[in-house]
Design a protein around this motif. Structure first.
Motif, PDB file in Angstrom:
ATOM      1  N   LEU A   1       0.838  -1.194   0.000  1.00 29.10           N
ATOM      2  CA  LEU A   1       0.000   0.000   0.000  1.00 29.10           C
ATOM      3  C   LEU A   1       0.875   1.246   0.000  1.00 29.10           C
ATOM      4  O   LEU A   1       1.786   1.385   0.814  1.00 29.10           O
ATOM      5  N   MET A   2       0.561   2.176  -0.909  1.00 27.19           N
ATOM      6  CA  MET A   2       1.271   3.440  -0.996  1.00 27.19           C
ATOM      7  C   MET A   2       0.562   4.490  -0.138  1.00 27.19           C
ATOM      8  O   MET A   2      -0.600   4.311   0.252  1.00 27.19           O
ATOM      9  N   PRO A   3       1.228   5.602   0.161  1.00 30.57           N
ATOM     10  CA  PRO A   3       0.619   6.640   1.008  1.00 30.57           C
ATOM     11  C   PRO A   3      -0.704   7.189   0.467  1.00 30.57           C
ATOM     12  O   PRO A   3      -1.562   7.616   1.243  1.00 30.57           O
ATOM     13  N   ASP A   4      -0.902   7.167  -0.858  1.00 30.81           N
ATOM     14  CA  ASP A   4      -2.142   7.703  -1.429  1.00 30.81           C
ATOM     15  C   ASP A   4      -3.269   6.681  -1.442  1.00 30.81           C
ATOM     16  O   ASP A   4      -4.356   6.941  -1.977  1.00 30.81           O
ATOM     17  N   GLY A   5      -3.045   5.473  -0.877  1.00 31.75           N
ATOM     18  CA  GLY A   5      -4.075   4.455  -0.818  1.00 31.75           C
ATOM     19  C   GLY A   5      -4.053   3.480  -1.967  1.00 31.75           C
ATOM     20  O   GLY A   5      -4.753   2.459  -1.938  1.00 31.75           O
TER      21      GLY A   5
ATOM     22  N   LEU B   1      11.338   5.652   2.801  1.00 30.20           N
ATOM     23  CA  LEU B   1      10.119   5.832   3.589  1.00 30.20           C
ATOM     24  C   LEU B   1       9.371   7.097   3.182  1.00 30.20           C
ATOM     25  O   LEU B   1       8.132   7.144   3.231  1.00 30.20           O
ATOM     26  N   ALA B   2      10.088   8.119   2.773  1.00 30.23           N
ATOM     27  CA  ALA B   2       9.452   9.363   2.350  1.00 30.23           C
ATOM     28  C   ALA B   2       8.592   9.148   1.112  1.00 30.23           C
ATOM     29  O   ALA B   2       7.571   9.822   0.923  1.00 30.23           O
ATOM     30  N   VAL B   3       8.976   8.198   0.273  1.00 26.47           N
ATOM     31  CA  VAL B   3       8.230   7.928  -0.956  1.00 26.47           C
ATOM     32  C   VAL B   3       7.175   6.847  -0.753  1.00 26.47           C
ATOM     33  O   VAL B   3       6.039   6.961  -1.229  1.00 26.47           O
ATOM     34  N   ARG B   4       7.510   5.802  -0.003  1.00 23.55           N
ATOM     35  CA  ARG B   4       6.647   4.625   0.075  1.00 23.55           C
ATOM     36  C   ARG B   4       5.784   4.574   1.324  1.00 23.55           C
ATOM     37  O   ARG B   4       4.826   3.806   1.379  1.00 23.55           O
ATOM     38  N   GLY B   5       6.102   5.324   2.340  1.00 19.15           N
ATOM     39  CA  GLY B   5       5.253   5.378   3.517  1.00 19.15           C
ATOM     40  C   GLY B   5       5.480   4.246   4.492  1.00 19.15           C
ATOM     41  O   GLY B   5       6.268   3.327   4.253  1.00 19.15           O
ATOM     42  N   ASP B   6       4.755   4.295   5.607  1.00 18.60           N
ATOM     43  CA  ASP B   6       4.959   3.359   6.707  1.00 18.60           C
ATOM     44  C   ASP B   6       4.312   1.997   6.475  1.00 18.60           C
ATOM     45  O   ASP B   6       4.582   1.051   7.224  1.00 18.60           O
ATOM     46  N   ASN B   7       3.417   1.890   5.486  1.00 21.47           N
ATOM     47  CA  ASN B   7       2.732   0.623   5.248  1.00 21.47           C
ATOM     48  C   ASN B   7       3.511  -0.303   4.321  1.00 21.47           C
ATOM     49  O   ASN B   7       3.075  -1.426   4.066  1.00 21.47           O
TER      50      ASN B   7
END
Length: 422
Positions: free
Chosen positions: A283-287, A392-398
């Motif tokens: 899952l990316m930060p934008d859902g 992490l800045a690009v792909r997020g915590d998930n």
């Protein structure tokens, strides 16, 4: 002083240095037979060591050779705390190895339904779907095709994951990585034998394990460098690596290199199996979901000095490790010994091969002060291995898969090496 007295004094001094420099912990334990013999017999110069005083083991005492008993600690890294061991993994002890080839007995493992015992005489490979001539091959029939051998790495896409706690050693971090010489048949050649139809865009590969692991592969990869392999490092595949037949997709995430291969279904669309929907997606930060992230990006790791090791003295030390990229050859590896402030090019050991491990080396003089060392790989496409913060800045915590971040090691003043991210 007589020659005999001088030799006795030298032997005693050598024995003292040996005992003082030993790192073996023996307090409170009864010495084993080997340790007891070593304590009673001085094998150091100028004495003649005990192994020169009698013949060794005769030829044939080991029909299949095994490592020295003094290397018995060099084994696969298997966690003792897993809930179960059917769908599990075992890691390569990267920090104990040299060169780029992983011995078969230390090659990493990842299974989803245990390791099946397959009789090659009863094993078949089915090829069907959008082909002119559906075929079923025995192993003997596959071995009649022209063979080829290539050196490629294999890496699990969860090597490592993004979440803490991070591993202590190089094996803990990226031990789901190995490299071997593979021998088999070009998948392109076998597909041509069946005759691809115009609508053929994907090949769905299925394994003969209890999980019936299934993955969809783009036809372009199947016609590029994909192989049906039956041998590894000169001998037949071991059961843990897919005996008697596995699919090899150089540079692609390990899960796609289906082991115990029994079926190839040529289709117009991917199958969207469990291993490419609920698993091996992120899952990316934008859902949105990042799926079909096939290729392993450029990556490197310093294996010596690395976590769990210790520098015994200031002075010269060689920094060495491995680098790899699913997109081709490694062009450069840079090493920093000052927390990433400055970088210098490491020497790449030949051969530098496409989609294979590349060994790098850098001479370093440690001044005995705390330091942070790290490496970053640059592949032939120009891609530069990122930091964990950048990923992490690009792909997020998930995010879970495809962590190819730079991994730094912290060296304390006493020489102990630890994970700088921990």
């Amino acid at each position: 002083m007589s020659t005999r007295s001088a030799n006795d004094d030298l032997a005693k001094a050598s024995r003292r240095r040996f005992l003082q420099g030993s790192t073996a912990a023996v307090s409170g334990a009864v010495l084993g037979a080997g340790a007891s013999a070593a304590a009673e017999t001085d094998n150091l110069p100028p004495n003649v060591p005990e192994w020169m005083r009698a013949p060794g083991e005769p030829m044939g005492s080991q029909p299949y050779g095994s490592p020295s008993p003094f290397e018995k600690s060099v084994v696969k890294n298997i966690s003792p705390n897993l809930k179960q061991y059917i769908s599990a993994s075992g890691r390569t002890p990267l920090q104990e190895l040299d060169g780029i080839i992983t011995p078969n007995g230390l090659f990493y493992e990842r299974h989803h339904g245990g390791v099946p015992t397959i009789d090659p005489a009863q094993h078949r490979l089915m090829l069907h779907g959008l082909v002119d001539r559906p075929l079923i091959f025995t192993m003997d029939e596959l071995r009649r095709f022209p063979s080829e051998s290539h050196i490629y790495f294999l890496e699990c896409s969860g090597n490592p994951v993004y979440t803490k706690p991070y591993g202590k050693t190089a094996s803990d971090l990226v031990g789901l990585l190995s490299c071997a010489e593979w021998t088999g048949v070009s998948l392109k050649l076998v597909l041509q034998e069946a005759g691809l139809q115009p609508g053929a865009k994907w090949v769905v590969a299925e394994g003969a394990d209890a999980a019936a692991l299934t993955r969809s592969i783009p036809i372009e990869k199947c016609l590029e460098d994909a192989m049906l392999v039956y041998s590894q490092n000169g001998e037949r595949l071991r059961p843990q690596q897919g005996y008697p037949l596995r699919l090899l997709l150089p540079g692609l995430e390990g899960n796609m290199n289906v082991k115990w291969l029994r079926r190839l279904h040529v289709t117009a669309e991917p199958i969207y199996s469990r291993e490419e929907t609920s698993k091996y997606t992120d899952l990316m930060p934008d859902g949105s979901a990042r799926e079909f992230s096939f290729y392993m990006e450029a990556k490197s790791i310093i294996t010596r000095p690395s976590g769990g090791q210790r520098l015994t003295a200031a002075g010269f030390h060689e920094i060495t490790g491995v680098a790899w990229s699913g997109h081709g050859k490694i062009a450069r590896v840079e090493v920093s010994v000052d927390s990433g402030k400055n970088w210098q090019d490491a020497q790449l050991q030949e051969p530098v091969l496409t989609r294979a491990l590349t060994r790098f080396r850098l001479p370093w003089r440690w001044d005995g002060q705390p330091a942070v060392i790290q490496s970053r790989a640059i592949d032939e496409t120009g891609y530069v291995q990122p930091t964990l913060a950048e990923l992490l800045a690009v792909r997020g915590d998930n995010h879970f898969y495809h962590n190819n971040a730079i991994w730094p090691w912290r060296i304390a003043a006493n020489g102990e090496v630890a994970n700088a991210q921990a």
